[in-house]
Design an enzyme around this catalytic site. Sequence first.
Site, mmCIF file in Angstrom:
data_model
loop_
_atom_site.group_PDB
_atom_site.id
_atom_site.type_symbol
_atom_site.label_atom_id
_atom_site.label_comp_id
_atom_site.label_asym_id
_atom_site.label_seq_id
_atom_site.Cartn_x
_atom_site.Cartn_y
_atom_site.Cartn_z
ATOM 1 N N ASP A 159 0.862 -1.074 -0.116
ATOM 2 C CA ASP A 159 -0.025 -0.079 -0.028
ATOM 3 C C ASP A 159 0.917 1.222 -0.077
ATOM 4 O O ASP A 159 0.734 2.154 -0.726
ATOM 5 C CB ASP A 159 -1.001 -0.172 1.087
ATOM 6 C CG ASP A 159 -1.646 -1.482 1.294
ATOM 7 O OD1 ASP A 159 -2.466 -1.525 0.493
ATOM 8 O OD2 ASP A 159 -1.236 -2.036 2.343
ATOM 9 N N HIS A 187 -4.810 -3.245 6.215
ATOM 10 C CA HIS A 187 -4.581 -3.554 4.805
ATOM 11 C C HIS A 187 -5.748 -3.971 4.123
ATOM 12 O O HIS A 187 -6.297 -5.038 3.905
ATOM 13 C CB HIS A 187 -3.499 -4.626 4.539
ATOM 14 C CG HIS A 187 -3.520 -5.156 3.266
ATOM 15 N ND1 HIS A 187 -2.861 -4.458 2.362
ATOM 16 C CD2 HIS A 187 -3.758 -6.354 2.725
ATOM 17 C CE1 HIS A 187 -3.029 -4.981 1.126
ATOM 18 N NE2 HIS A 187 -3.485 -6.372 1.319
HETATM 19 P P1 NAX Z 1 -1.777 -18.406 -3.776
HETATM 20 O O1 NAX Z 1 -3.288 -18.938 -3.789
HETATM 21 O O2 NAX Z 1 -1.215 -18.478 -5.198
HETATM 22 O O3 NAX Z 1 -0.906 -19.233 -2.926
HETATM 23 C C1 NAX Z 1 -1.103 -19.492 -1.602
HETATM 24 C C2 NAX Z 1 -0.385 -20.675 -1.069
HETATM 25 O O4 NAX Z 1 -0.628 -20.888 0.140
HETATM 26 C C3 NAX Z 1 -0.968 -21.806 -1.934
HETATM 27 O O5 NAX Z 1 0.229 -22.488 -2.573
HETATM 28 C C4 NAX Z 1 -1.450 -22.790 -0.862
HETATM 29 O O6 NAX Z 1 -1.472 -24.290 -1.019
HETATM 30 C C5 NAX Z 1 -0.748 -22.206 0.593
HETATM 31 N N1 NAX Z 1 -1.185 -22.459 1.889
HETATM 32 C C6 NAX Z 1 -2.612 -22.516 2.220
HETATM 33 N N2 NAX Z 1 -2.588 -22.640 3.595
HETATM 34 C C7 NAX Z 1 -1.464 -22.942 4.020
HETATM 35 C C8 NAX Z 1 -0.868 -23.225 5.255
HETATM 36 N N3 NAX Z 1 -1.592 -23.530 6.235
HETATM 37 N N4 NAX Z 1 0.623 -23.412 5.349
HETATM 38 C C9 NAX Z 1 1.191 -23.339 4.171
HETATM 39 N N5 NAX Z 1 0.908 -22.901 3.017
HETATM 40 C C10 NAX Z 1 -0.422 -22.732 2.977
HETATM 41 O O7 NAX Z 1 -1.804 -16.960 -3.409
HETATM 42 P P2 NAX Z 1 -0.954 -15.654 -3.522
HETATM 43 O O8 NAX Z 1 -1.265 -15.030 -4.601
HETATM 44 O O9 NAX Z 1 0.444 -16.117 -3.604
HETATM 45 O O10 NAX Z 1 -1.402 -14.873 -2.250
HETATM 46 C C11 NAX Z 1 -1.169 -15.197 -0.975
HETATM 47 C C12 NAX Z 1 -1.847 -14.264 0.029
HETATM 48 O O11 NAX Z 1 -1.069 -13.052 0.097
HETATM 49 C C13 NAX Z 1 -3.396 -14.157 -0.061
HETATM 50 O O12 NAX Z 1 -3.746 -14.270 1.080
HETATM 51 C C14 NAX Z 1 -3.592 -12.793 -0.600
HETATM 52 O O13 NAX Z 1 -4.668 -12.462 -0.229
HETATM 53 C C15 NAX Z 1 -2.274 -12.174 0.368
HETATM 54 N N6 NAX Z 1 -2.074 -10.932 -0.431
HETATM 55 C C16 NAX Z 1 -1.586 -9.882 0.410
HETATM 56 C C17 NAX Z 1 -1.179 -8.518 0.184
HETATM 57 C C18 NAX Z 1 -0.577 -7.776 1.241
HETATM 58 O O14 NAX Z 1 -0.394 -6.550 0.868
HETATM 59 N N7 NAX Z 1 -0.502 -7.838 2.531
HETATM 60 C C19 NAX Z 1 -1.057 -8.288 -1.103
HETATM 61 C C20 NAX Z 1 -0.998 -9.278 -2.249
HETATM 62 C C21 NAX Z 1 -2.036 -10.508 -1.850
HETATM 63 O O15 NAX Z 1 -3.226 -10.220 -2.141
#
Ligand code: NAX
Length: 338
Positions: A159, A187
């Site tokens: 952000d 966020h």
């Molecule tokens: P993806 O769905 O591509 O990847 C997430 C991965 O986490 C998957 O491979 C899944 O198997 C794994 N996972 C789920 N539960 C788990 C656990 N208990 N232990 C270990 N791994 C686990 O999502 P991606 O695009 O990489 O985004 C990841 C996260 O970042 C999401 O929650 C998203 O909302 C968040 N974001 C946060 C942002 C921020 O500024 N704070 C911005 C970008 C993003 O939206």
Amino acid sequence: ATKPVTITITGAGGQIGYALLFRIAAGDLLGPDTRVRLRLLEIPQGLKAAEGAALELQDGAFALLDAVDVTDDPGRAFDGANHALLVGARPRTAGMERADLLSANGGIFGPQGRAINDHAAEDIRVVVVGNPANTNALIAKEHAPDVPAERFSALTRLDHNRALGQLAAALDAPVGDIRNVAVWGNHSATQFPDVSHATVAGIPVPNLLTTRLEGADEALQWLAETFIPRVANRGAEIIEVKGSSSVASAASATIDHVHDLVLGTGDRGWTSAGVVSHGEYGVPEGLVFSFPVTSAGDGADWAIAEGIELDGFARSRIDASVAELVGERDAVRALGLV
Ligand code: NAX
């Protein structure tokens, strides 16, 4: 040679994980003199993707990369970890209520907090990227009573960087000349990107906007109606344009966050991070809230910038984000997650 630093990345098989790993291995996280060991934590369904990334890391022949381990066991993943990047989370799916989302994520960040508490290195630093990032960080922190609360943060650097990008474009100024932008709050869409204390090459941003937009009222209107909503809703804009969520920019912001914490913010002024409030600026104690912060580096924690004057507009924006985060905290309390 110095001892390698152990970095645990959760959700390492996902999109942001894939963008993060290669930059960490290339030395962007901790600098060109620090060797790294990577621990990739996934759930069973994500293991193959993480293993594939590990093979590609080997193929990158990174001089700074000492080892890569892939596991679905949090105890192993966080064993001796110096940094934890908590990226994996349960996304909101169609028809999911807020309580369902918080409870699914409580089931992830509670046990991960406990595993960090029990297995991580003495100097562990944790940044939560997975959404809802502030409240997930709160949950993790509450499950790690032996780790100082200051070691936990939530990512709002994306952000912050979005605010820098928008301001640089509006003022036709190099990003590197801008100082003291701040992102306050959650966020989420209630966040308050604040440029009222920002400068460009030493000149106050409100003055520059007033000149450019030909009036102080016009400048305030642009901030309230264009700048703030554009930054706060940028994630949705990215999804609309590219058809999927922010990945490389989110990974880059995560790198910036840890890099600046460890190596210090120097003379670059404030950055923004979600950190545990001690009551600063009227934010209830214990909430994970984004503040303008600096780091002295060298093992320091994030320090919340002091003595900032808040006008009525800023106060009302901050209060709105406080109210949202208090609501999330009360919901996870009611669910017994903290
Ligand atoms: P993806 O769905 O591509 O990847 C997430 C991965 O986490 C998957 O491979 C899944 O198997 C794994 N996972 C789920 N539960 C788990 C656990 N208990 N232990 C270990 N791994 C686990 O999502 P991606 O695009 O990489 O985004 C990841 C996260 O970042 C999401 O929650 C998203 O909302 C968040 N974001 C946060 C942002 C921020 O500024 N704070 C911005 C970008 C993003 O939206």
